[in-house]
Motif scaffolding. Structure first.
Motif, PDB file in Angstrom:
ATOM      1  N   LEU A   1      -5.265 -58.973  34.209  1.00  0.00           N
ATOM      2  CA  LEU A   1      -4.293 -60.030  34.514  1.00  0.00           C
ATOM      3  C   LEU A   1      -3.269 -59.550  35.549  1.00  0.00           C
ATOM      4  O   LEU A   1      -2.931 -60.279  36.490  1.00  0.00           O
ATOM      5  CB  LEU A   1      -3.584 -60.473  33.237  1.00  0.00           C
ATOM      6  CG  LEU A   1      -4.437 -61.251  32.219  1.00  0.00           C
ATOM      7  CD1 LEU A   1      -3.693 -61.405  30.900  1.00  0.00           C
ATOM      8  CD2 LEU A   1      -4.838 -62.612  32.774  1.00  0.00           C
ATOM      9  N   ASN A   2      -2.792 -58.330  35.378  1.00  0.00           N
ATOM     10  CA  ASN A   2      -1.792 -57.798  36.309  1.00  0.00           C
ATOM     11  C   ASN A   2      -2.393 -57.523  37.682  1.00  0.00           C
ATOM     12  O   ASN A   2      -1.743 -57.756  38.710  1.00  0.00           O
ATOM     13  CB  ASN A   2      -1.186 -56.516  35.739  1.00  0.00           C
ATOM     14  CG  ASN A   2      -0.322 -56.760  34.524  1.00  0.00           C
ATOM     15  OD1 ASN A   2       0.279 -57.831  34.394  1.00  0.00           O
ATOM     16  ND2 ASN A   2      -0.251 -55.805  33.623  1.00  0.00           N
TER      17      ASN A   2
ATOM     18  N   TYR B   1      -7.651 -56.144  29.215  1.00  0.00           N
ATOM     19  CA  TYR B   1      -7.523 -57.501  29.749  1.00  0.00           C
ATOM     20  C   TYR B   1      -6.162 -57.702  30.409  1.00  0.00           C
ATOM     21  O   TYR B   1      -6.061 -58.364  31.455  1.00  0.00           O
ATOM     22  CB  TYR B   1      -7.749 -58.528  28.642  1.00  0.00           C
ATOM     23  CG  TYR B   1      -7.837 -59.944  29.164  1.00  0.00           C
ATOM     24  CD1 TYR B   1      -8.636 -60.251  30.266  1.00  0.00           C
ATOM     25  CD2 TYR B   1      -7.119 -60.982  28.572  1.00  0.00           C
ATOM     26  CE1 TYR B   1      -8.720 -61.537  30.760  1.00  0.00           C
ATOM     27  CE2 TYR B   1      -7.193 -62.264  29.059  1.00  0.00           C
ATOM     28  CZ  TYR B   1      -7.996 -62.546  30.154  1.00  0.00           C
ATOM     29  OH  TYR B   1      -8.071 -63.831  30.646  1.00  0.00           O
ATOM     30  N   ASP B   2      -5.122 -57.125  29.829  1.00  0.00           N
ATOM     31  CA  ASP B   2      -3.797 -57.197  30.455  1.00  0.00           C
ATOM     32  C   ASP B   2      -3.814 -56.538  31.841  1.00  0.00           C
ATOM     33  O   ASP B   2      -3.148 -57.011  32.775  1.00  0.00           O
ATOM     34  CB  ASP B   2      -2.747 -56.506  29.576  1.00  0.00           C
ATOM     35  CG  ASP B   2      -2.331 -57.356  28.384  1.00  0.00           C
ATOM     36  OD1 ASP B   2      -2.598 -58.573  28.398  1.00  0.00           O
ATOM     37  OD2 ASP B   2      -1.763 -56.793  27.432  1.00  0.00           O
TER      38      ASP B   2
ATOM     39  N   THR C   1     -12.286 -52.830  28.350  1.00  0.00           N
ATOM     40  CA  THR C   1     -12.842 -54.094  27.863  1.00  0.00           C
ATOM     41  C   THR C   1     -14.318 -53.995  27.504  1.00  0.00           C
ATOM     42  O   THR C   1     -14.871 -54.922  26.913  1.00  0.00           O
ATOM     43  CB  THR C   1     -12.648 -55.220  28.903  1.00  0.00           C
ATOM     44  OG1 THR C   1     -13.222 -54.820  30.158  1.00  0.00           O
ATOM     45  CG2 THR C   1     -11.171 -55.535  29.094  1.00  0.00           C
TER      46      THR C   1
ATOM     47  N   ASP D   1      -7.512 -55.672  24.523  1.00  0.00           N
ATOM     48  CA  ASP D   1      -6.316 -56.388  24.985  1.00  0.00           C
ATOM     49  C   ASP D   1      -5.609 -55.623  26.100  1.00  0.00           C
ATOM     50  O   ASP D   1      -5.115 -56.225  27.062  1.00  0.00           O
ATOM     51  CB  ASP D   1      -5.344 -56.625  23.826  1.00  0.00           C
ATOM     52  CG  ASP D   1      -5.863 -57.670  22.847  1.00  0.00           C
ATOM     53  OD1 ASP D   1      -6.797 -58.416  23.210  1.00  0.00           O
ATOM     54  OD2 ASP D   1      -5.335 -57.737  21.721  1.00  0.00           O
ATOM     55  N   ARG D   2      -5.570 -54.313  25.972  1.00  0.00           N
ATOM     56  CA  ARG D   2      -4.932 -53.511  27.016  1.00  0.00           C
ATOM     57  C   ARG D   2      -5.704 -53.648  28.324  1.00  0.00           C
ATOM     58  O   ARG D   2      -5.120 -53.782  29.399  1.00  0.00           O
ATOM     59  CB  ARG D   2      -4.868 -52.050  26.596  1.00  0.00           C
ATOM     60  CG  ARG D   2      -4.104 -51.183  27.593  1.00  0.00           C
ATOM     61  CD  ARG D   2      -3.964 -49.749  27.134  1.00  0.00           C
ATOM     62  NE  ARG D   2      -3.113 -49.004  28.049  1.00  0.00           N
ATOM     63  CZ  ARG D   2      -2.885 -47.701  27.965  1.00  0.00           C
ATOM     64  NH1 ARG D   2      -3.427 -46.997  26.993  1.00  0.00           N
ATOM     65  NH2 ARG D   2      -2.102 -47.104  28.836  1.00  0.00           N
TER      66      ARG D   2
END
Length: 216
Positions: free
Chosen positions: A152-153, A148-149, A135, A145-146
């Motif tokens: 989130l996980n 940020y995912d 990020t 995006d990867r």
């Protein structure tokens, strides 16, 4: 004759064990040096790069070691003068980090059986380092995006909330920075609420609160 065979077998076994990779995680010294490198110490970037390579050559590759090496290579890209060198080092770093992420499955599934590094299970620290690196890269590398995912996980995982906040506060903070960059203010607020419930007076909680308030 039997004793000679046993002695030979014992010698071979001892040699095999002593020459087998130890698969060690980065030392406290290397992690401290990495922090200096990430903060802009260009000379330290090369030092950490060399230290991690020596560790991997001598002791084998663990997920966390590979992710730190890959992140260090992206710092080489950050510091490179020529545009093509920036691309070369950063892309090499991303490939190295991908290998590290691919090794996460080799760790014990039970986080309580994993080595704790900087107060966190090694898998959690590895994922956090990948997330913050992804990020933080320029948009042209298309890894935000990867990353940020991954936040989130990780941050929304029930067992992560149970980790010592003194060790995890910086991950919540950088996750909130990423959420705001993604224009995901609701998620940033959720993570801030978690931080405040764990330690409202922590300096990183206060910093994150100011960041979220500035976007309100």
């Amino acid at each position: 004759m039997k004793k000679s065979k046993l002695l030979l077998l014992s010698t071979l076994l001892a040699t095999t064990i002593s020459s087998a990779p130890l698969y060690a995680n980065p030392t406290a010294e290397i992690l401290a040096n990495y922090s200096q490198a990430a903060e802009g110490d260009k000379a330290m970037v090369e030092s950490v790069y060399n230290q991690l390579n020596v560790m991997i050559d001598q002791q084998g590759a663990k997920p966390l070691t590979m992710i730190y090496l890959g992140s260090t290579q992206t710092l080489q890209g950050r510091d490179a003068f020529l545009p093509w060198n920036k691309m070369k080092y950063t892309e090499k770093g991303l490939a190295t980090m991908a290998k590290g992420i691919g090794l996460l499955d080799t760790l014990p599934e039970d986080i309580n059986q994993q080595e704790r590094i900087q107060g966190l299970p090694e898998a959690y620290l590895a994922q956090a380092m990948a997330a913050v690196t992804y990020t933080s890269l320029p948009d042209m590398f298309n890894h935000f995006d990867r990353g940020y995912d991954m936040y989130l996980n990780l941050l929304n995982h029930e067992s992560f909330v149970q980790q010592p906040f003194a060790a995890s506060a910086w991950i919540y903070h950088t996750g909130i920075v990423a959420a705001l960059k993604a224009d995901d203010l609701p998620q940033a607020q959720v993570w801030l609420d978690t931080m405040e419930s764990l330690d409202a007076h922590n300096p990183l909680t206060q910093t994150a609160k100011s960041l979220v308030a500035s976007q309100g």
